[in-house]
Design a protein around this motif. Structure first.
Motif, mmCIF file in Angstrom:
data_model
loop_
_atom_site.group_PDB
_atom_site.id
_atom_site.type_symbol
_atom_site.label_atom_id
_atom_site.label_comp_id
_atom_site.label_asym_id
_atom_site.label_seq_id
_atom_site.Cartn_x
_atom_site.Cartn_y
_atom_site.Cartn_z
ATOM 1 N N PHE A 2 6.660 5.730 -0.750
ATOM 2 C CA PHE A 2 5.219 5.494 -0.837
ATOM 3 C C PHE A 2 4.933 4.204 -1.603
ATOM 4 C CE2 PHE A 2 1.193 5.800 -3.083
ATOM 5 C CZ PHE A 2 0.316 6.102 -2.054
ATOM 6 N N GLY A 3 5.577 4.054 -2.770
ATOM 7 C CA GLY A 3 5.349 2.859 -3.567
ATOM 8 C C GLY A 3 5.873 1.592 -2.922
ATOM 9 N N THR A 39 6.464 0.961 0.370
ATOM 10 C CA THR A 39 5.698 0.564 1.565
ATOM 11 C C THR A 39 4.306 0.060 1.199
ATOM 12 O OG1 THR A 39 5.089 2.902 1.875
ATOM 13 C CG2 THR A 39 6.954 2.073 3.143
ATOM 14 N N ALA A 40 3.724 0.604 0.131
ATOM 15 C CA ALA A 40 2.433 0.083 -0.323
ATOM 16 C C ALA A 40 2.571 -1.370 -0.763
ATOM 17 C CB ALA A 40 1.900 0.943 -1.467
ATOM 18 N N ALA A 41 3.682 -1.692 -1.426
ATOM 19 C CA ALA A 41 3.921 -3.073 -1.858
ATOM 20 C C ALA A 41 4.073 -4.010 -0.660
ATOM 21 C CB ALA A 41 5.169 -3.132 -2.731
ATOM 22 N N LEU A 79 2.696 -3.650 2.261
ATOM 23 C CA LEU A 79 1.372 -3.847 2.852
ATOM 24 C C LEU A 79 0.557 -4.865 2.062
ATOM 25 C CD1 LEU A 79 0.014 -0.412 4.109
ATOM 26 C CD2 LEU A 79 0.599 -2.434 5.428
ATOM 27 N N VAL A 80 0.714 -4.868 0.757
ATOM 28 C CA VAL A 80 0.020 -5.865 -0.066
ATOM 29 C C VAL A 80 0.519 -7.264 0.282
ATOM 30 C CG1 VAL A 80 -0.293 -6.726 -2.412
ATOM 31 C CG2 VAL A 80 -0.453 -4.275 -1.957
ATOM 32 N N GLY A 131 0.148 -7.361 4.768
ATOM 33 C CA GLY A 131 -0.859 -6.543 5.445
ATOM 34 C C GLY A 131 -1.663 -7.256 6.503
ATOM 35 N N SER A 133 4.965 -5.028 8.148
ATOM 36 C CA SER A 133 3.661 -4.474 7.783
ATOM 37 C C SER A 133 3.316 -3.255 8.636
ATOM 38 C CB SER A 133 2.572 -5.549 7.930
ATOM 39 O OG SER A 133 2.482 -6.005 9.264
ATOM 40 N N SER A 136 5.484 -0.369 7.555
ATOM 41 C CA SER A 136 5.096 0.061 6.208
ATOM 42 C C SER A 136 3.806 0.870 6.238
ATOM 43 C CB SER A 136 4.941 -1.146 5.292
ATOM 44 O OG SER A 136 6.186 -1.780 5.103
ATOM 45 N N ALA A 137 2.845 0.461 7.050
ATOM 46 C CA ALA A 137 1.609 1.234 7.163
ATOM 47 C C ALA A 137 1.903 2.630 7.712
ATOM 48 C CB ALA A 137 0.621 0.510 8.077
ATOM 49 N N LEU A 165 3.721 4.544 4.945
ATOM 50 C CA LEU A 165 2.845 4.843 3.812
ATOM 51 C C LEU A 165 2.059 6.120 4.089
ATOM 52 C CD1 LEU A 165 1.630 3.943 1.080
ATOM 53 C CD2 LEU A 165 -0.101 2.695 2.391
#
Length: 230
Positions: free
Chosen positions: A44-45, A47-49, A51-52, A55, A152, A155-156, A159
């Motif tokens: 979770f952490g 894939t969130a990174a 996307l940042v 993205g 991206s 990862s989305a 996530l």
């Protein structure tokens, strides 16, 4: 465990996969009960990174159709975790690693049509929820995407998918505070992998790195299978 999580997170950010494929056999070797919950939390952490960072290249429509397939796959995967003993789950990790690596090396590349993306999402949901290794189906169906778009979009998907899988496992009673403590302990290693991914990733030969990562994953799966049988 911290070392393999660091390398797995670095590869996840740099080339689009690696955390589950590389770390799951090692965590299952040390303590089978840590899979899949610990890696789902870490994913979770990570894939969130991604996307940042990437993205703006997200294929939102493709991600949506993949998540349509993820829902039934997640339910089946959570059911497997609830009914299978830890040893059986460890052997399932071995099987998923071997099938994913062999399919990737053979160059299986389905066209990313809507039905293919939905089916890949379902298979990924089952594999990801049961073993934390949900990357191979999506990597195969989206492998024609360019680097940032691939990273991206995957990862989305992961996530949202990791949240779905974690929720399904929690509802089935398969999440233990022991798993969450390990996730907290390993989170700094995952964060360091994310930080190092960009400067290190620029120096990586992507094709060679993927082959090395898959070889390491197969080695981990082989060691894990020997431990389970002996």
């Amino acid at each position: 465990m911290s070392a393999v999580v660091l390398v797995g997170a670095l590869l996840q950010v740099a080339v689009g996969f690696g955390l589950g494929l590389l770390a799951a056999p090692v965590l299952a070797f040390v303590e089978p009960s840590l899979v899949p919950v610990v890696l789902l939390v870490l994913a979770f952490g990570v894939t969130a990174a991604v996307l940042v960072l990437d993205g703006t290249h997200l294929d939102l429509r493709g991600t949506g159709w993949a998540l349509v397939g993820r829902v039934p796959g997640t339910v089946v995967g959570a059911a497997l975790v609830a009914v299978l003993p830890a040893k059986a789950l460890a052997l399932l990790v071995v099987l998923v690693v071997v099938v994913g690596v062999v399919a990737s090396l053979r160059g299986f590349a389905p066209r990313p049509t809507r039905p293919a993306v939905v089916v890949a999402g379902a298979v990924s949901g089952l594999m990801g929820t049961a073993t934390s290794i949900g990357g191979p189906p999506m990597a195969m169906v989206w492998q024609r995407f360019a680097g940032p778009r691939l990273r991206s979009t995957m990862s989305a998907f992961f996530l949202v998918g990791s949240v779905m899988s974690f929720a399904a496992l929690a509802l089935s009673g398969s999440v233990d505070p022991h798993d969450l403590r390990y996730a907290v302990f390993l989170a700094p290693a995952a964060a360091l992998g994310v930080v190092l991914a960009r400067p290190v990733g620029r120096r990586l030969d992507i094709r060679r790195t993927r082959i090395i990562a898959m070889a390491l994953a197969l080695t981990g799966a082989a060691v894990l299978s020997v431990r389970q049988f002996w």
